[in-house]
Design a protein around this motif. Structure first.
Motif, PDB file in Angstrom:
ATOM      1  N   LEU A  63       8.149  15.341   1.491  1.00  0.00           N
ATOM      2  CA  LEU A  63       8.227  14.474   2.671  1.00  0.00           C
ATOM      3  C   LEU A  63       7.442  13.192   2.445  1.00  0.00           C
ATOM      4  N   GLU A  64       8.080  12.070   2.745  1.00  0.00           N
ATOM      5  CA  GLU A  64       7.436  10.764   2.616  1.00  0.00           C
ATOM      6  C   GLU A  64       7.231  10.167   4.004  1.00  0.00           C
ATOM      7  N   ILE A  93       0.858  -1.190   0.000  1.00  0.00           N
ATOM      8  CA  ILE A  93       0.000   0.000   0.000  1.00  0.00           C
ATOM      9  C   ILE A  93       0.895   1.241   0.000  1.00  0.00           C
ATOM     10  N   PRO A  94       0.673   2.169  -0.931  1.00  0.00           N
ATOM     11  CA  PRO A  94       1.557   3.350  -1.026  1.00  0.00           C
ATOM     12  C   PRO A  94       1.520   4.199   0.243  1.00  0.00           C
ATOM     13  N   VAL A  95       2.680   4.710   0.619  1.00  0.00           N
ATOM     14  CA  VAL A  95       2.757   5.574   1.801  1.00  0.00           C
ATOM     15  C   VAL A  95       2.389   6.999   1.416  1.00  0.00           C
ATOM     16  N   PRO A  96       1.857   7.775   2.356  1.00  0.00           N
ATOM     17  CA  PRO A  96       1.475   9.164   2.050  1.00  0.00           C
ATOM     18  C   PRO A  96       2.703  10.033   1.752  1.00  0.00           C
ATOM     19  N   GLN A  97       2.482  11.029   0.935  1.00  0.00           N
ATOM     20  CA  GLN A  97       3.524  12.002   0.620  1.00  0.00           C
ATOM     21  C   GLN A  97       2.944  13.398   0.696  1.00  0.00           C
ATOM     22  N   LEU A  98       3.739  14.328   1.179  1.00  0.00           N
ATOM     23  CA  LEU A  98       3.314  15.719   1.286  1.00  0.00           C
ATOM     24  C   LEU A  98       4.495  16.589   0.871  1.00  0.00           C
ATOM     25  N   GLY A  99       4.412  17.148  -0.326  1.00  0.00           N
ATOM     26  CA  GLY A  99       5.555  17.877  -0.851  1.00  0.00           C
ATOM     27  C   GLY A  99       6.710  16.916  -1.102  1.00  0.00           C
ATOM     28  N   ARG A 107       8.456   7.435  12.912  1.00  0.00           N
ATOM     29  CA  ARG A 107       8.782   8.799  13.336  1.00  0.00           C
ATOM     30  C   ARG A 107       7.981   9.851  12.564  1.00  0.00           C
ATOM     31  N   THR A 108       7.840   9.664  11.263  1.00  0.00           N
ATOM     32  CA  THR A 108       7.077  10.626  10.462  1.00  0.00           C
ATOM     33  C   THR A 108       5.576  10.339  10.516  1.00  0.00           C
ATOM     34  N   TYR A 109       5.205   9.050  10.516  1.00  0.00           N
ATOM     35  CA  TYR A 109       3.779   8.696  10.511  1.00  0.00           C
ATOM     36  C   TYR A 109       3.103   9.063  11.818  1.00  0.00           C
ATOM     37  N   TYR A 132      -4.534   3.905   8.943  1.00  0.00           N
ATOM     38  CA  TYR A 132      -3.786   2.713   9.358  1.00  0.00           C
ATOM     39  C   TYR A 132      -3.244   1.908   8.176  1.00  0.00           C
ATOM     40  N   ALA A 133      -4.003   1.814   7.083  1.00  0.00           N
ATOM     41  CA  ALA A 133      -3.630   0.938   5.964  1.00  0.00           C
ATOM     42  C   ALA A 133      -2.244   1.235   5.407  1.00  0.00           C
ATOM     43  N   PRO A 134      -1.904   2.481   5.027  1.00  0.00           N
ATOM     44  CA  PRO A 134      -0.554   2.736   4.522  1.00  0.00           C
ATOM     45  C   PRO A 134       0.521   2.666   5.592  1.00  0.00           C
ATOM     46  N   TYR A 135       0.124   2.830   6.859  1.00  0.00           N
ATOM     47  CA  TYR A 135       1.097   2.683   7.947  1.00  0.00           C
ATOM     48  C   TYR A 135       1.546   1.237   8.054  1.00  0.00           C
ATOM     49  N   ALA A 136       0.592   0.301   7.959  1.00  0.00           N
ATOM     50  CA  ALA A 136       0.916  -1.127   8.039  1.00  0.00           C
ATOM     51  C   ALA A 136       1.499  -1.645   6.728  1.00  0.00           C
TER      52      ALA A 136
END
Length: 332
Positions: free
Chosen positions: A158-159, A150-156, A164-166, A232-236
């Motif tokens: 930052l992935e 599952i793709p992780v979120p991105q903001l600008g 630590r980031t999630y 939760y889905a992209p975190y796991a």
């Protein structure tokens, strides 16, 4: 001395949440261990999840024990749309919440006249139906193999690819939930929910549209559970139907009971206690479920209102009587 304490109560109540938020913002900068950061992520995630259940059980007096079903819906909506269509995580958060809220309405409408154990059984059955659909609808959900990568979120630039980031995503969701829910509870809608909780017949006689408010209450709680599932889905990075079992529903319910039903900060306290116990009792495996049961029994006897609730439990009764007696003496 008493005047000084009472004088501090106002600023503490006003600025306390901001101080608490500041502490949570600084934690990832002070903690280096990934394991601890992962635990904090789970605490924040379950705090929002238990809080959304608390809106249903604690503020309107309805009985839902199948909250894992809404959690499951949010996770699969995000995972399916992100992996197959590449839709942005930030768009999927409210979309997953809306789908879960719609399912909450579908559960609420046929059960508006049900209360207590009857409603609880319906929600329990709903949760199992959702889990079985996720298990058997192989073409869409991946069946027993689940959904991977599952793709992780991105903001600008930052992935959000690690604990630590999630952590800040879970913190943002929890803070937004508390802010919005606090305002909703203090509004006309929240007062209507609490009037239904205290006496549904009396609320109806005073002009409260109880069916409509109960349906909105269920939708609101389901909405936030769907958002947490989507987060939760992209975190796991991987989900399957085994995550959303009946045990998960009872786990969420136990946090509400331990922390305090009908309080905003109770689910956070319950999440801290239950997640800490989970880690401490991990060596004993499934026996920790027995420990959870014992804890709930103890809480229901000694502090049925939970850790954050008002001091009106069996043991606190003497203290209340003593305070009332002292107040009468001071008044004289």
């Amino acid at each position: 001395m008493k005047q000084a304490v009472y004088g501090l109560a106002g600023p503490v109540k006003k600025y306390g949440p901001l101080v608490l938020l500041g502490i949570f913002l600084l934690l990832p900068l002070l903690i280096t261990k990934t394991y601890i950061l992962g635990l904090l992520c789970r605490v924040l995630m379950y705090a929002t999840l238990a809080g959304s259940l608390n809106v249903i059980n604690g503020y309107s007096g309805q009985m839902c024990i199948g909250h894992a079903g809404f959690f499951c819906i949010g996770s699969y909506v995000e995972a399916i749309l992100a992996t197959r269509f590449g839709i942005s995580f930030w768009l999927l958060l409210p979309l997953a919440g809306a789908v879960a809220a719609l399912m909450g309405l579908m559960v609420a409408l046929p059960t508006l006249k049900m209360r207590g154990v009857y409603l609880a059984i319906i929600t329990l059955g709903f949760s199992e139906i959702i889990r079985l659909i996720a298990l058997n609808w192989t073409e869409v959900t991946g069946g027993a193999m689940g959904i991977k990568n599952i793709p992780v979120p991105q903001l600008g630039g930052l992935e959000f690819s690690n604990a630590r980031t999630y952590y800040y995503i879970f913190l943002g969701v929890a803070a937004l939930f508390l802010f919005v829910t606090r305002r909703v509870v203090r509004s006309r809608i929240g007062r209507a929910w609490m009037s239904i909780r205290e006496d549904q017949l009396a609320a109806r006689s005073l002009g409260v549209n109880t069916p409509a408010y109960k349906a909105v209450n269920f939708m609101y709680g389901a909405f936030w559970a769907g958002i947490v599932g989507a987060a939760y889905a992209p975190y796991a990075r991987f989900i399957d139907s085994t995550i959303y079992s009946l045990d998960e529903g009872f786990n969420i319910l136990s946090m509400v009971i331990v922390g305090g039903s009908g309080t905003l900060m109770g689910p956070l306290a319950g999440s801290v206690v239950i997640n800490a116990l989970t880690e401490l009792l991990r060596p004993i495996g499934q026996w920790r479920m027995v420990a959870y049961g014992v804890l709930i029994i103890v809480m229901m006897w000694f502090r049925p209102q939970g850790l954050i609730g008002a001091s009106d439990s069996v043991l606190a009764g003497r203290d209340i009587k003593a305070k009332k007696q002292k107040a009468k003496e001071d008044a004289k």
